[in-house]
Scaffold this active site. Structure first.
Site: not given
Ligand SMILES: Cc1ncc(C[n+]2csc(CCOP(=O)(O)OP(=O)(O)O)c2C)c(N)n1
Lengths: 382, 319
Positions: B24, B53, B55, B77-80, B124
């Site tokens: 991502e 998006l 995993e 992207q991050f451990d969690g 995170h």
């Molecule tokens: C399972 C997971 N993978 C990756 C992330 C890192 N991450 C945080 S927000 C984001 C993008 C989210 O996009 P969207 O669902 O369109 O929501 P928006 O932030 O645009 O409101 C990502 C990749 C996460 N929080 N959770």
């Protein structure tokens, strides 16, 4: 056909329909970007002037919370902030459509919905400041904890809705909020399957703000998101997410359907994230300034403002009073945030288990005397 | 270190057209930590893939790509956020070689920025390495400095086995000269990064620097700590570990992850089993607490620091 001709690259596919256009028959709109009231055969609302004013008040105060929090992050008072700039109408519209006993499962950007549920924005600041991990009781405002793991909460929402079904009696529904990026997660698609086959009273409210951090909508889907619902066996609607009235009307109708046993609906609120993904993000690396400029013309606040003026529902004194209220709110947040104390170190051990844990009790005691040993040394050297 | 990883990835991609980078935001943005910065520009969208998006999708499709002869490098992207992919990693990626009687190769590298100390929000700052070490068929490694970062990422990509590659995110900005012409240590070898005779301090990833700082501080009190960087968490390099502990007679293991069921337990057990008669004191662990990772304003309290390492050193020496 030359070798390779059979390969279709992502860029070649027709992405028509991903982008909603003004006056698109698939886009539910009740207010044009110019603030003209238009009507829709299936989704219409009649609200009092007081309702219109109070919707605008929510939009304005929510924006002010956001602006203030962004500033507090810049001043080092918050670790990070996820701005909702541009998404106020989608959140306030849908949030205001909820009945008090409906339940909300939000992500991390739903400050406007939190506002509508009566959650003090100060509580949200605590989370982003890092003094707790949310910490509020979902049962108090019927507002779940922010979900940072993308998509996970859509399954919780479905399960909660199944619980409502089984409890019978009162007729309530659940709203799960998520983003366009989240639509790619397995959990979200599994939630769609479950909600459909159990006819669960849940409304999936996708704020399609066009971006998942740096990835545009085309990285998540090849068809408009609302059309996905059909494949799972329930209706999907696309609403203009910058139109607070349409967001309100569509959510209200979907909630009523859910309550009356007609099962789930997917709402795609077509909107735009005007700010960065979070305060740690630099959108200039992946999107053009012109895109933002175009969306500014559809600003959800400006639209409602010109409607209020045009309909002569307000005069200048309304805005003057509202500005003063917003200033006061901002002042309260600023002071409160700066004065928010850090938690006590031993608070780390609180609330890990409902039943307690002898192992943790031992660890806590050991850690306490370890921390005390520093206090002793400090005393000795004094 | 982020630059070193970037250069290492670049080297691997130049050397083998089958190497892909996927995850991502790895493309235009260059990853949220900029580890993949500029790679898409130079290698194109077919080799540096901005994924949906998802995993489970990232790892699941990497498995298919590997079966087709590619060498995918996945970024979580991050451990969690590795847990949505955990099923694919544990049930599929780790076992395909075994299930196919060795007919299927799984040259997949999964990069995970891990650990705390950067003031982030929930999910995170996790240290899930022990969960992966428990799974046979996976190699689990962690770099602690730019030189290792540069070579270990290339070695991971070159391996025909799946490698879970933990990058200590709070050390991304650490600086060092990297000489690409040098001969690197094998990826599965631990390394004594500072020799000493009194206590062996075992660390990896983000805690190596903390252990080194503790060694410097202890020196002022006339104590010589030997710092061992495990580098490979699974398999463990028993030989280097035991050789060191037999010499010093004392061992302290340090990691950010919770102690309960953590890697420190494995190290302690191996040392007790194989070097019991050389030990002057029980093996002590300095770890994160057995609680969820706390909100950022408490992470300084949660994370092992120099004082906690020195405290354990005092205790093994006082035995
Ligand atoms: C399972 C997971 N993978 C990756 C992330 C890192 N991450 C945080 S927000 C984001 C993008 C989210 O996009 P969207 O669902 O369109 O929501 P928006 O932030 O645009 O409101 C990502 C990749 C996460 N929080 N959770």
């Amino acid at each position: 056909m030359a070798v390779g001709d059979s390969f279709v690259t992502a860029g070649d596919l027709d992405v028509a329909g991903l982008t909603a256009r003004e006056r698109d028959p698939d886009l539910v709109q009740l207010l044009t970007p110019e603030g003209e009231r238009v009507h829709h055969p299936d989704y219409d609302v009649s609200l009092s002037d007081a309702d219109y004013r109070s919707l605008y008040r929510d939009l304005a105060l929510v924006r002010r919370v956001d602006v203030e929090a962004t500033a507090l992050q810049r001043q080092g008072e918050l670790g990070i902030w996820a701005s909702l700039l541009g998404q106020e109408a989608a959140q306030v519209g849908s949030g205001r459509a909820l009945a008090p006993d409906d339940m909300v499962f939000p992500t991390y950007r739903e400050h406007g919905v939190a506002w509508c549920r009566g959650v003090d924005p100060m509580v949200l600041l605590g989370l982003f400041r890092g003094v707790n991990l949310g910490g509020w009781d979902p049962a108090v405002h019927n507002f779940g904890l922010y979900s940072i793991v993308i998509g996970a909460q859509t399954l919780h929402a479905t399960g909660y809705a199944m619980g409502m079904q089984r409890d019978g009696g009162d007729k309530n529904a659940v709203v799960a909020y998520f983003g366009d990026g989240a639509s790619s997660q397995g959990d979200v698609n599994e939630a769609f399957v479950w909600a459909a086959v159990y006819n669960a009273p849940v409304v999936f409210f996708c704020q399609n703000n066009q971006w998942a951090i740096s990835e545009p909508l085309e990285r998540q889907t090849r068809i408009p998101l609302f059309k996905r619902a059909h494949g799972f066996g329930f209706p999907g609607i696309r609403v203009d997410g910058n139109d607070v009235l349409a967001s309100y009307a569509v959510t209200k109708k979907s909630l009523e359907d859910a309550r009356s046993g007609q099962g789930p609906t997917l709402i795609e609120a077509f909107t735009y994230r005007m700010g960065a993904h979070t305060t740690s993000d630099d959108p200039t690396r992946y999107r053009l300034a012109s895109e933002l400029e175009a969306w500014k013309l559809r600003d959800p606040l400006e639209r409602m403002k010109s409607f209020l003026y045009k309909q002569q529902i307000v005069d200048q004194s309304f805005f003057t009073a509202l500005d003063a209220e917003a200033d006061e709110l901002a002042r309260r947040l600023r002071t409160g945030c700066r004065e928010m104390p850090d938690p006590e170190p031993l608070a780390i051990f609180d609330h890990v288990y409902a039943d307690g844990s002898t192992h943790l009790d031992t660890q806590r005691a050991g850690f306490e005397s370890y921390l005390d040993s520093f206090a002793d040394t400090a005393e000795e050297t004094r | 270190m982020a630059r070193a990883l970037n250069e290492g990835l670049r080297k691997a991609m130049e050397a083998d057209p089958k190497v892909l980078v996927m995850g991502e935001d790895v493309g235009k943005l260059g990853g949220v930590f900029r580890v993949t910065d500029g790679l898409q520009k130079d290698f194109g969208e077919d080799r540096v893939i901005d994924t949906p998006l998802s995993e489970s999708g990232i790892v699941g499709t990497a498995i298919g790509l590997a079966m087709r002869g590619f060498r995918p490098v996945c970024e979580i992207q991050f451990d969690g956020f590795v847990f949505p992919a955990f099923d694919q990693i544990v049930s599929q990626l780790a076992k395909l070689r075994y299930r196919s009687s060795g007919n299927v190769r799984m040259p997949v590298t999964i990069r995970i920025p891990f650990g705390g100390g950067i003031g982030a929000v929930e999910h995170h700052s996790e240290s899930p390495e022990a969960l992966f070490c428990h799974v046979a068929g996976l190699k689990v490694v962690s770099c602690s400095n730019p030189v290792d970062a540069y070579f270990m990422i290339q070695q991971s990509i070159a391996s025909d086995d799946p490698v879970i590659f933990f990058e200590p995110k709070r050390r991304y900005w650490e600086k060092a000269e990297v000489d690409p012409a040098m001969t690197p240590d094998p990826i599965d070898a631990a390394r004594v990064v500072r020799p000493g005779r009194d206590v062996t301090v075992v660390a990896y990833g983000p805690m190596v620097k903390t252990a080194m700082d503790a060694a410097t501080a202890a020196e002022k009190e006339g104590r010589e700590l030997e710092v061992l960087d495990l580098r490979s968490l699974s398999p463990l390099d028993d030989a280097t570990l035991l050789e060191s502990v037999r010499r010093t007679g004392r061992c302290v293991v340090v990691h950010e992850a919770a102690g309960n069921g953590g890697l420190g337990a494995e190290v302690a057990a191996r040392v007790s089993e194989a070097a019991f008669y050389s030990l002057e004191a029980p093996v002590l662990r300095v770890t994160g607490l057995d609680t969820p990772y706390p909100p950022s304003r408490l992470e300084e309290t949660y994370l092992p620091d120099l004082d906690r390492v020195l405290d354990a050193v005092d205790r093994v020496l006082a035995w």
